[in-house]
Design a protein around this motif. Sequence first.
Motif, PDB file in Angstrom:
ATOM      1  N   UNK A  61      36.143  49.573  32.238  1.00  0.00           N
ATOM      2  CA  UNK A  61      36.162  49.970  33.650  1.00  0.00           C
ATOM      3  C   UNK A  61      35.858  48.784  34.560  1.00  0.00           C
ATOM      4  N   UNK A  62      35.102  47.857  34.048  1.00  0.00           N
ATOM      5  CA  UNK A  62      34.774  46.684  34.844  1.00  0.00           C
ATOM      6  C   UNK A  62      36.039  45.920  35.244  1.00  0.00           C
ATOM      7  N   UNK A  63      37.091  46.019  34.428  1.00  0.00           N
ATOM      8  CA  UNK A  63      38.345  45.334  34.738  1.00  0.00           C
ATOM      9  C   UNK A  63      39.018  45.933  35.969  1.00  0.00           C
ATOM     10  N   UNK A  64      38.948  47.264  36.097  1.00  0.00           N
ATOM     11  CA  UNK A  64      39.538  47.908  37.271  1.00  0.00           C
ATOM     12  C   UNK A  64      38.826  47.445  38.545  1.00  0.00           C
ATOM     13  N   UNK A  65      37.510  47.356  38.486  1.00  0.00           N
ATOM     14  CA  UNK A  65      36.764  46.856  39.641  1.00  0.00           C
ATOM     15  C   UNK A  65      37.147  45.414  39.953  1.00  0.00           C
ATOM     16  N   UNK A  66      37.284  44.614  38.924  1.00  0.00           N
ATOM     17  CA  UNK A  66      37.635  43.202  39.108  1.00  0.00           C
ATOM     18  C   UNK A  66      39.003  43.074  39.764  1.00  0.00           C
ATOM     19  N   UNK A  67      39.991  43.769  39.221  1.00  0.00           N
ATOM     20  CA  UNK A  67      41.339  43.730  39.804  1.00  0.00           C
ATOM     21  C   UNK A  67      41.307  44.207  41.250  1.00  0.00           C
ATOM     22  N   UNK A  68      40.615  45.308  41.498  1.00  0.00           N
ATOM     23  CA  UNK A  68      40.565  45.857  42.853  1.00  0.00           C
ATOM     24  C   UNK A  68      39.949  44.902  43.854  1.00  0.00           C
ATOM     25  N   UNK A  69      38.838  44.260  43.481  1.00  0.00           N
ATOM     26  CA  UNK A  69      38.183  43.314  44.385  1.00  0.00           C
ATOM     27  C   UNK A  69      39.085  42.122  44.704  1.00  0.00           C
ATOM     28  N   UNK A  70      39.777  41.609  43.681  1.00  0.00           N
ATOM     29  CA  UNK A  70      40.662  40.463  43.917  1.00  0.00           C
ATOM     30  C   UNK A  70      41.808  40.850  44.849  1.00  0.00           C
ATOM     31  N   UNK A  71      42.405  42.009  44.618  1.00  0.00           N
ATOM     32  CA  UNK A  71      43.526  42.446  45.458  1.00  0.00           C
ATOM     33  C   UNK A  71      43.084  42.587  46.911  1.00  0.00           C
ATOM     34  N   UNK A  72      41.923  43.157  47.132  1.00  0.00           N
ATOM     35  CA  UNK A  72      41.413  43.303  48.503  1.00  0.00           C
ATOM     36  C   UNK A  72      41.253  41.937  49.171  1.00  0.00           C
ATOM     37  N   UNK A 107      49.145  29.855  45.618  1.00  0.00           N
ATOM     38  CA  UNK A 107      48.128  29.357  44.692  1.00  0.00           C
ATOM     39  C   UNK A 107      46.952  30.317  44.575  1.00  0.00           C
ATOM     40  N   UNK A 108      46.655  31.041  45.668  1.00  0.00           N
ATOM     41  CA  UNK A 108      45.519  31.960  45.657  1.00  0.00           C
ATOM     42  C   UNK A 108      45.700  33.091  44.654  1.00  0.00           C
ATOM     43  N   UNK A 109      46.939  33.396  44.300  1.00  0.00           N
ATOM     44  CA  UNK A 109      47.218  34.514  43.395  1.00  0.00           C
ATOM     45  C   UNK A 109      46.701  34.262  41.984  1.00  0.00           C
ATOM     46  N   UNK A 110      46.318  33.025  41.684  1.00  0.00           N
ATOM     47  CA  UNK A 110      45.769  32.717  40.356  1.00  0.00           C
ATOM     48  C   UNK A 110      44.494  33.497  40.082  1.00  0.00           C
ATOM     49  N   UNK A 111      43.788  33.904  41.134  1.00  0.00           N
ATOM     50  CA  UNK A 111      42.534  34.645  40.946  1.00  0.00           C
ATOM     51  C   UNK A 111      42.756  36.002  40.293  1.00  0.00           C
ATOM     52  N   UNK A 112      43.977  36.519  40.362  1.00  0.00           N
ATOM     53  CA  UNK A 112      44.269  37.846  39.816  1.00  0.00           C
ATOM     54  C   UNK A 112      44.744  37.804  38.368  1.00  0.00           C
ATOM     55  N   UNK A 113      45.149  36.646  37.885  1.00  0.00           N
ATOM     56  CA  UNK A 113      45.779  36.570  36.569  1.00  0.00           C
ATOM     57  C   UNK A 113      44.861  37.066  35.457  1.00  0.00           C
ATOM     58  N   UNK A 114      43.624  36.580  35.405  1.00  0.00           N
ATOM     59  CA  UNK A 114      42.719  36.917  34.300  1.00  0.00           C
ATOM     60  C   UNK A 114      42.421  38.415  34.211  1.00  0.00           C
ATOM     61  N   UNK A 115      41.944  39.071  35.275  1.00  0.00           N
ATOM     62  CA  UNK A 115      41.674  40.505  35.140  1.00  0.00           C
ATOM     63  C   UNK A 115      42.932  41.322  34.898  1.00  0.00           C
ATOM     64  N   UNK A 116      44.042  40.913  35.492  1.00  0.00           N
ATOM     65  CA  UNK A 116      45.310  41.623  35.291  1.00  0.00           C
ATOM     66  C   UNK A 116      45.745  41.519  33.834  1.00  0.00           C
ATOM     67  N   UNK A 117      45.665  40.320  33.263  1.00  0.00           N
ATOM     68  CA  UNK A 117      46.053  40.124  31.860  1.00  0.00           C
ATOM     69  C   UNK A 117      45.164  40.933  30.922  1.00  0.00           C
ATOM     70  N   UNK A 118      43.871  40.963  31.195  1.00  0.00           N
ATOM     71  CA  UNK A 118      42.944  41.745  30.363  1.00  0.00           C
ATOM     72  C   UNK A 118      43.260  43.238  30.454  1.00  0.00           C
ATOM     73  N   UNK A 119      43.568  43.707  31.640  1.00  0.00           N
ATOM     74  CA  UNK A 119      43.860  45.126  31.833  1.00  0.00           C
ATOM     75  C   UNK A 119      45.159  45.509  31.127  1.00  0.00           C
TER      76      UNK A 119
END
Length: 516
Positions: free
Chosen positions: A329-340, A351-363
Amino acid sequence: MTTVEQGPSREERRDATGAARRTRWLDIIGLGIGAILLRIPALLAPTNLGYDDGGYGVAAIAMRQGFEPFRDIFSSQGPLFLPLVHLADLAGFETIDAPRLLAVLAGAVTSIAVYCAGRELMDRGRALLAGVLTATSGILLWTTGPLTSDGTAAAISVSGVAVALVYRRRPSTGLAIVIALLAGSAFSVKNLLVTPALVIAWILVVSRRRILDAVLVPLGALAVLVVASAPWGLKAVYEDSILYHLDKTGEGNRGGNASKLVTTYLRRSTFLVGLAGVGLVANLVRRGQGRPRPVSEDPPRPIAAGVEYETAGGGPDEGRLQRAFAGSRILWWWVGLVVVVLLLQDPMFRNHLAALVAPFALLVARFRPSWRAVVITAILTLPFQASQLQELLVPKDYSGNAVVVVNRLRALPDGAWALSDEPGFIWRAGKATDPFYVDPSVLRIHSRVKDIAITEDRLVRSAANPRECAFVIWAPVRFGSFPHLSTRIEQLGYQQVEDFGHGRGVWLRPTCQPKG
């Protein structure tokens, strides 16, 4: 007579632990080598791969000449970034491509950190898949092949989350200190975009109800930021890396940011997005048919899945906190915070979109479809993704007007400086610039902060420096936005030798006096 079954002996347990450790290290080494090999073409690219790559490259040259970040060199990033670039430059023996070693290392570290985080949340196969999705993501490749702060920030912040996941399973003050150091280092590279990952790491610490550790992490991170800023002066760091970013271009909007996020991921990380779509459909079909999810080959430990926590001293509210952030569930929070954060960013760059790669890949890996579907998706998507990344995978040399500019700069005498609103030309020509202009961005031209603003008068004064031998006006929105600049530098003795139209061109000064 009944037979009592005995569990594995101590030797058997030791052998199993050793085998698991060897397997993990083999996975880590394989991922690291694969990520590095994928980035070697970008490391050796003959051109600057984007604006940031060129700006930080010429900043590395300035540091070779003894100039310091913030005091001499304008730096829009945190106080730790340019020192890390300098270390990479030294590690590469100050060759022209040496600064990019930091980016390549960041790509490998991010991929490994995602794998390690995955091992805390899922089985080995899914963790490996998450690492591969991260290593091959074109979004991350564009920030960890070319030199960017986003790639370095991702590597450090994702490592912080990976350590925090270990902390959740096995809390200790030692791990809390490591998390604090990583959090402070990440924030000292790039503040806003690492915040979601650092919040997630702190939540993981808080969930274990160790008050001292929960306080230690943010205070320790703040201490790292202060220590990293102190050598350069807190005022200069604040103006360059914080006030600078408060100016808005007016280009950003929520709809535009969302569109950029979706289209860029579709083009540059097609495998990741495609697998997310296939996995979503597979899970919906499975639920519709009432079938359970397949049992993983190596189920995570109960505490890592949020099933079993220490309960001494815990109350109802604390139990809800643990359940809200338990397991994946922590991954959903991580993805959501980055998207916001991405949607609110103004301006928001790719370049800023790199912040989403890790939680998205894990999910995506956590809810993957069958391995057959994974392979088929890879076969169908990776060719298209590779076609969109040719500039990185098969980089070409400069062409057109760009090669004319670089050749003019290469012909300058040794020790010559040049001013250009495309700093990558100076870097790839093997020359240097006034350290104040390593990043002549649009935000600086419109900045309200006097000490960092680029104005026409300031440019003319810099052009008068005897060491300046060339002046390049390349971008209409940067140096090209000053209507009288070309006339004024010609009054200093510069002669236009190339005219690209619309006020763009190259000016040389025969009377310059470069220093060896």
